[in-house]
Design a protein around this motif. Structure first.
Motif, mmCIF file in Angstrom:
data_model
loop_
_atom_site.group_PDB
_atom_site.id
_atom_site.type_symbol
_atom_site.label_atom_id
_atom_site.label_comp_id
_atom_site.label_asym_id
_atom_site.label_seq_id
_atom_site.Cartn_x
_atom_site.Cartn_y
_atom_site.Cartn_z
ATOM 1 N N VAL A 125 0.317 -1.062 0.017
ATOM 2 C CA VAL A 125 0.249 0.177 0.204
ATOM 3 C C VAL A 125 0.903 0.978 -0.007
ATOM 4 O O VAL A 125 0.881 1.912 -1.121
ATOM 5 C CB VAL A 125 -0.795 -0.068 1.338
ATOM 6 C CG1 VAL A 125 -1.591 1.229 0.935
ATOM 7 C CG2 VAL A 125 -1.898 -1.297 1.171
ATOM 8 N N CYS A 126 1.702 1.761 0.402
ATOM 9 C CA CYS A 126 2.445 2.533 0.991
ATOM 10 C C CYS A 126 3.947 2.579 0.126
ATOM 11 O O CYS A 126 4.326 3.668 0.198
ATOM 12 C CB CYS A 126 3.411 2.901 2.636
ATOM 13 S SG CYS A 126 4.449 1.262 2.985
ATOM 14 N N LEU A 127 3.985 1.761 -0.781
ATOM 15 C CA LEU A 127 4.891 1.513 -1.745
ATOM 16 C C LEU A 127 4.013 2.277 -3.240
ATOM 17 O O LEU A 127 4.293 1.991 -3.969
ATOM 18 C CB LEU A 127 5.825 0.540 -1.793
ATOM 19 C CG LEU A 127 6.515 0.032 -0.939
ATOM 20 C CD1 LEU A 127 6.475 -1.748 -1.148
ATOM 21 C CD2 LEU A 127 7.541 1.208 -0.887
ATOM 22 N N ASP A 164 9.731 10.822 -4.537
ATOM 23 C CA ASP A 164 9.555 10.208 -3.429
ATOM 24 C C ASP A 164 7.038 10.380 -3.383
ATOM 25 O O ASP A 164 7.227 9.570 -1.719
ATOM 26 C CB ASP A 164 10.342 11.230 -2.266
ATOM 27 C CG ASP A 164 8.591 12.145 -2.327
ATOM 28 O OD1 ASP A 164 7.900 12.750 -3.058
ATOM 29 O OD2 ASP A 164 9.523 13.380 -1.806
ATOM 30 N N LEU A 165 7.158 10.324 -4.466
ATOM 31 C CA LEU A 165 5.506 9.738 -4.160
ATOM 32 C C LEU A 165 5.480 9.107 -4.870
ATOM 33 O O LEU A 165 5.283 8.999 -6.325
ATOM 34 C CB LEU A 165 4.717 11.064 -4.576
ATOM 35 C CG LEU A 165 2.920 11.808 -4.514
ATOM 36 C CD1 LEU A 165 2.663 11.139 -3.231
ATOM 37 C CD2 LEU A 165 2.686 12.330 -4.891
ATOM 38 N N PRO A 166 4.953 7.073 -4.635
ATOM 39 C CA PRO A 166 5.038 6.236 -4.995
ATOM 40 C C PRO A 166 4.063 6.309 -6.080
ATOM 41 O O PRO A 166 3.750 5.719 -6.742
ATOM 42 C CB PRO A 166 5.155 5.109 -4.168
ATOM 43 C CG PRO A 166 4.472 6.330 -3.251
ATOM 44 C CD PRO A 166 4.644 7.366 -2.843
ATOM 45 N N LYS A 167 2.566 6.790 -5.798
ATOM 46 C CA LYS A 167 1.283 6.109 -6.729
ATOM 47 C C LYS A 167 1.012 7.279 -7.560
ATOM 48 O O LYS A 167 0.685 6.944 -8.447
ATOM 49 C CB LYS A 167 -0.065 6.306 -5.407
ATOM 50 C CG LYS A 167 -0.142 5.703 -4.742
ATOM 51 C CD LYS A 167 -1.702 4.903 -3.702
ATOM 52 C CE LYS A 167 -1.800 6.708 -2.372
ATOM 53 N NZ LYS A 167 -0.493 7.306 -1.652
ATOM 54 N N GLY A 168 1.944 8.426 -7.450
ATOM 55 C CA GLY A 168 1.980 10.126 -8.851
ATOM 56 C C GLY A 168 0.344 10.393 -8.127
ATOM 57 O O GLY A 168 0.045 11.378 -8.965
ATOM 58 N N TYR A 169 -0.246 10.438 -6.985
ATOM 59 C CA TYR A 169 -0.499 11.275 -6.625
ATOM 60 C C TYR A 169 -0.866 11.106 -4.953
ATOM 61 O O TYR A 169 -0.037 9.976 -4.444
ATOM 62 C CB TYR A 169 -2.134 11.138 -6.892
ATOM 63 C CG TYR A 169 -2.967 9.723 -6.254
ATOM 64 C CD1 TYR A 169 -3.096 8.949 -5.695
ATOM 65 C CD2 TYR A 169 -2.634 8.558 -8.023
ATOM 66 C CE1 TYR A 169 -3.721 8.171 -5.360
ATOM 67 C CE2 TYR A 169 -3.559 7.207 -7.319
ATOM 68 C CZ TYR A 169 -4.370 6.962 -6.517
ATOM 69 O OH TYR A 169 -4.324 5.528 -6.205
ATOM 70 N N GLY A 198 8.339 3.712 -13.695
ATOM 71 C CA GLY A 198 9.106 2.444 -13.775
ATOM 72 C C GLY A 198 10.805 3.198 -12.568
ATOM 73 O O GLY A 198 11.331 2.812 -12.980
ATOM 74 N N ILE A 199 9.698 3.670 -11.479
ATOM 75 C CA ILE A 199 10.922 4.593 -10.569
ATOM 76 C C ILE A 199 11.178 2.725 -9.760
ATOM 77 O O ILE A 199 12.339 2.514 -9.270
ATOM 78 C CB ILE A 199 10.271 4.687 -9.937
ATOM 79 C CG1 ILE A 199 10.734 6.464 -10.286
ATOM 80 C CG2 ILE A 199 11.660 5.318 -8.212
ATOM 81 C CD1 ILE A 199 10.872 7.763 -10.258
ATOM 82 N N VAL A 221 15.367 6.807 -2.439
ATOM 83 C CA VAL A 221 14.304 6.743 -2.067
ATOM 84 C C VAL A 221 13.995 6.389 -0.504
ATOM 85 O O VAL A 221 14.172 5.123 -0.907
ATOM 86 C CB VAL A 221 13.378 7.042 -2.593
ATOM 87 C CG1 VAL A 221 11.806 7.609 -2.426
ATOM 88 C CG2 VAL A 221 13.207 7.445 -3.983
ATOM 89 N N ASP A 222 13.105 6.606 0.269
ATOM 90 C CA ASP A 222 13.918 5.899 1.803
ATOM 91 C C ASP A 222 11.693 6.359 1.911
ATOM 92 O O ASP A 222 11.318 7.185 1.792
ATOM 93 C CB ASP A 222 14.109 6.920 2.624
ATOM 94 C CG ASP A 222 13.281 5.996 3.869
ATOM 95 O OD1 ASP A 222 13.136 4.849 3.957
ATOM 96 O OD2 ASP A 222 13.968 6.620 5.129
ATOM 97 N N PHE A 223 10.895 4.589 1.937
ATOM 98 C CA PHE A 223 9.521 5.013 1.846
ATOM 99 C C PHE A 223 8.480 4.871 2.822
ATOM 100 O O PHE A 223 7.828 5.040 3.512
ATOM 101 C CB PHE A 223 9.117 3.906 0.973
ATOM 102 C CG PHE A 223 8.888 4.690 -0.374
ATOM 103 C CD1 PHE A 223 8.427 5.536 -1.281
ATOM 104 C CD2 PHE A 223 10.410 3.500 -1.421
ATOM 105 C CE1 PHE A 223 8.625 6.213 -2.170
ATOM 106 C CE2 PHE A 223 10.212 4.269 -2.795
ATOM 107 C CZ PHE A 223 9.751 5.455 -2.821
#
Lengths: 441, 469
Positions: free
Chosen positions: A45-47, A90-95, B323-324, A144-146
């Motif tokens: 989810v958070c990735l 750093d914004l994994p979902k693009g939103y 792709g990241i 990047v650290d998630f």
């Protein structure tokens, strides 16, 4: 611009605060990410992995409502989450899941020494990951650290009602005090759990907003907030004096130079393409639910502080320390009440607590007062002082003296009691007995 | 006995009676897939060694009297259902090498029920399409008519079930993607109520309309599998806590439905399609159901509303494929996905959102009201699935608008969240066709019950495909 007209600073604050819930906003990962090994607290989810869905955490929603209520906001009966789109690594979902047109709380206010500051809104969103710029095997890389991705984040936005750097600092500190007091965030700026942004402009007409505004970021202490705003006001004054209008832009506070520095220009608003988050149903709150949440909020720090001064007369400088920490304030409140019940000087107790001479986790307020009384008893051991008190007792109770001399030796207890009373319970009882026995011989 | 002809119901009976083993059944299906699928393109990934082990383990469990509702039954999953450790591509080059680290809830429920995943089926990439042609893994052929489309986007599952490669193939239905290949492949395509089956781990196309289920050869199989995969999922906030029925147990119940026939859904139909559907409706009348003509005044807005709403959500849901962290970058997106990303991005942009996205959201409530009103008068709605019969490969893919016309009769149920099903009916010029039934929310039982009447009468599941080795 006419020189005679005075320029009035117009300042609004945007504050982001990470809630100190155990888990993240939309998944079960731990939320406390400070000093944790990078990417050790992540999940689909958070990735933002394919197919993963956010499930909101109730506690974070309730806590946001608590913040709203503490800031005198109206609580929305219906609220929802929205998607805010932008691209950043750093914004994994693009939103980002945030709130757009139906925030949980709106229309509140806070009081400062210079008047009321309106709160535009308080909304709930998720934090992003964190970029780390490092050298890896000799190559400069961005990692990047998630761990921070998805941590619940509350945004508090004020109206541009603030008119000085000092007032901005006051309101920011007060906000921190309130949030710590109600126990929803540790508001630690060094850890990044509280982040401040100020919007600053100058105007000669107090009824009109300037045509531009400058956003200041990268402020990580209250002192820097004050200094950054002061510097920015001076900079804008200079520009305006030259007959120019400052550029609409984002500036960062440069700690080393003690100046704000331009970061990027904002000619027009970014297009975030907000739309309602379809993965999360809208939230509906009944009046009863909101009232139930309201009951969970402890008295606000300034109300408690007012009582501490009016009821116990404690020093104002103690209050500043106490108001910054909800636990400490609560502890002081209980201890002072106990001290008053048992005739102990409140200021002495407050001093102990403020100067960290008490371990508030292991000692209850009752235990504290008892031990202070015990300790204070042994304080008067000076024999001349005690002898004076003993003589006074003998003078006041000639009958008891006569009884003793007549052989009723037990009556010495009455005299000791009198001395204790004179000393406010502080006299060393053993010494008093010996001194009395000597004097009565 | 031909093992590949067995339905789930028949397989379970024979497995229970120890007349067949899961190993035999699985082996027979794998052989058939290897023989025929190179000319059919229904699978993207076919599992092999592991499948045999899992079948042997299922047989072992059965010996030890382990009771699981799908124990030893081979299933296929559409390749947008995440499967832990099994490549999941969504038929897009963007995820060509993507191996998921977790299972979709649908896959997990079937695995927990003892099912064996034999492979991952082809689809229109990301679910974008109604013909099966938007794939880089070979366009699936219609098992009943080589060179013709299967319908989409669950094209591979439709073809695989029709070709007797497996008795069930999963599918996601965003605008008709299970009902359409159901119709064109002569199988049962189910779209349950929105929120009935968890979307967790199914690669999102449009989050507010994606409905998860499957294609099977019979109504009983469809109902049975739904009773296993449906239900509330703590990982999907949009799933319902409403009780899950044993849908397969009420197929024989005495039930006479009032069936609404929306006049708007019969306008401009291909004559053969209309004739075939009308004949199916006559069967329903004969079985004691009554037909009532109804009107859905806003029907003409359904496709535009769908196009804007779904494209908007697509543009958002595909934003994560940068792709990241995994997969390839955006340059790998192909035409159809790009088209929809652009339409969606435009519809949500400042200055246009008011004209497009927000207007569509308002019109969507009109469509919901149309259905609500209709279901005050009738128990079910019946209509065709596609307005025309299966077409040849490449007949419509040059003009996206021609292709989008395929969806006009199926998209409304997705926008309103209602359940729907496609039931095989008489062929149109040797090409398969389906009857669409739509029910009120959470009334899937009605779909199965009435669909069963059609199936019993026509027995279309007996019609064998024509495959080329």
């Amino acid at each position: 611009m006419k020189k005679s007209k005075k320029l009035i600073p117009t300042i609004g604050l945007e504050t982001h605060v990470e809630l100190s819930t155990k888990s993240k906003m939309f998944c079960g990962c731990p939320a406390d990410h400070f000093g944790v090994k990078p990417n050790s607290q992540t999940c689909p989810v958070c990735l933002g992995l394919p197919g993963a869905l956010p499930v909101p955490q109730k506690k974070a929603v309730v806590w946001t409502i608590m913040i709203g209520l503490s800031l005198n906001c109206k609580i929305a009966r219906r609220s929802k989450f929205d998607r805010k789109h932008y691209f950043y690594p750093d914004l994994p979902k693009g939103y980002q899941i945030s709130q757009y047109d139906e925030p949980l709380c709106s229309g509140g206010y806070m009081l400062t020494s210079q008047g009321r500051i309106r709160i535009t809104r308080v909304h709930l969103e998720e934090d992003t990951g964190k970029l780390l710029h490092q050298k890896v095997n000799g190559r400069r890389m961005t990692l990047v650290d998630f761990n921070r991705s998805g941590v619940p984040l509350v945004e508090v936005v004020t109206e541009p009602d603030i008119h000085s750097a000092a007032q901005a600092k006051e309101i920011a500190q007060k906000l921190r005090d309130i949030l710590r007091h109600i126990g929803v965030s540790d508001c630690d700026m060094e850890k990044g759990s509280m982040r401040l942004e100020a919007n600053v402009s100058l105007t000669s007409d107090p009824h009109k907003l300037a045509k531009y505004k400058v956003e200041i970021k990268n402020i990580n202490s209250f002192r820097f907030l004050e200094r950054a705003i002061e510097d920015e006001i001076a900079r804008q004054e200079n520009v305006l004096k030259k007959g120019q209008i400052p550029k609409q832009e984002t500036r960062g506070w440069d700690e080393k130079q003690g100046k704000t520095r331009s970061q990027r220009y904002k000619e027009s608003a970014a297009d975030y393409r907000y739309f309602p988050e379809p993965d999360i149903p809208p939230m509906i709150f009944s009046k009863q639910e909101v009232e139930k949440i309201r009951k969970r909020i402890p008295e606000m720090p300034d109300i408690v502080a007012g009582k501490l001064i009016s009821e116990y007369g404690i020093k104002k400088q103690y209050l500043q320390v106490l108001m910054g920490e909800a636990d400490l304030l609560e502890y002081a409140k209980d201890s002072l009440a106990e001290a008053r019940n048992r005739n102990l000087d409140p200021d002495l107790v407050a001093g102990m607590i403020v100067n960290r001479k008490v371990d508030i986790k292991s000692t209850s307020p009752k235990e504290l007062i008892s031990s202070l009384i015990e300790k204070s008893k042994a304080v008067i051991g000076d024999e001349t002082e005690l002898l004076a008190l003993a003589k006074r007792a003998m003078q006041e109770l000639p009958k008891v003296v006569a009884d003793y001399k007549a052989g009723k030796t037990a009556s010495i207890a009455v005299l000791i009691g009198k001395v204790m009373k004179f000393s406010g319970g502080k006299a060393d009882a053993g010494k008093v007995r010996r001194l009395l026995e000597k004097a009565l011989r | 006995m031909q093992l590949h002809e067995l339905t789930i119901r028949e397989s379970l009976t024979l497995l229970g009676q120890k007349k067949i083993s899961s190993v035999e059944l699985t082996e027979a299906l794998l052989n058939r897939i290897r023989t025929y699928d190179k000319n059919l393109h229904s699978f993207i990934t076919i599992r092999d060694e592991e499948v045999r082990k899992e079948a042997a383990s299922a047989d072992n469990q059965r010996k030890k009297k382990v009771s699981k509702p799908m124990l030893g039954i081979p299933v296929a999953l559409k390749d947008n259902f995440l499967t832990k450790g099994i490549r999941t591509t969504s038929a897009s080059p963007v995820l060509d090498d993507y191996v998921p680290q977790y299972d979709s809830t649908y896959a997990k429920k079937l695995k927990d029920a003892g099912a064996i995943i034999i492979g991952k089926t082809n689809l229109d990439a990301w679910g974008h399409g109604s013909s099966g042609e938007h794939t880089v893994h070979g366009v699936p052929h219609n098992p009943y008519a080589r060179g013709y489309v299967t319908g989409g986007s669950s094209s591979g599952s439709g073809a695989a079930v029709a070709a007797r490669f497996c008795a069930v193939g999963s599918g996601s239905d965003t605008g008709g993607s299970n009902r359409q290949p159901g119709s064109y492949c002569n199988v049962v395509g189910l779209k349950p109520t929105y929120g009935r089956v968890s979307r967790y781990g199914v690669i999102a196309m449009a989050s507010s309309t994606d409905s998860i289920a499957h294609l099977t050869r019979t109504i009983w199989d469809s109902a049975y599998v739904l009773s296993i995969v449906a239900g509330h999922d703590p990982l999907d906030a949009t799933t319902s806590t409403q009780k899950v029925n044993s849908y397969h147990e009420t197929l024989m119940n005495n039930y006479q439905a009032k069936i609404g026939i929306p006049k708007q859904y019969f306008e401009g139909l291909n004559q053969g399609v209309e004739k075939s559907v009308r004949k199916a409706l006559e069967i329903l009348e004969k079985k004691g159901h009554s037909l009532i003509e109804i009107s859905l005044p806003n029907a003409k807005y359904a496709y535009p509303v769908y196009c804007i709403t779904v494209s908007s959500e697509i543009s958002s849901n595909l934003a994560r494929y940068d792709g990241i962290r995994y997969g390839f970058d955006r340059s790998k997106f192909q035409d159809e996905a790009r088209r929809r990303i652009m339409i969606g991005t435009h519809s949500l942009s400042t200055g246009y959102a008011d004209k497009y996205y927000k207007q569509a959201a308002k019109a969507r409530t009109l469509l919901i009201r149309d259905y609500q009103k209709a279901f005050m008068k009738v128990d079910l709605i019946a209509c065709p699935v596609y307005p025309f019969p299966p077409f040849k490969h490449q007949d419509r893919d040059l003009d996206p608008l021609q292709m989008y016309l395929s969806d006009v009769l199926t998209v409304t149920a997705n926008l309103t969240g209602n359940p729907g099903i496609s039931v095989p009916i008489e062929f149109v010029n040797d090409l398969p066709n389906g009857l669409q039934l739509i029910a009120p929310h959470f009334e899937e039982s009605r779909l199965f019950r009435v669909g069963f009447d059609v199936e019993e009468e026509l027995q279309m599941y007996k019609k064998k495909p024509r495959l080329i080795a």
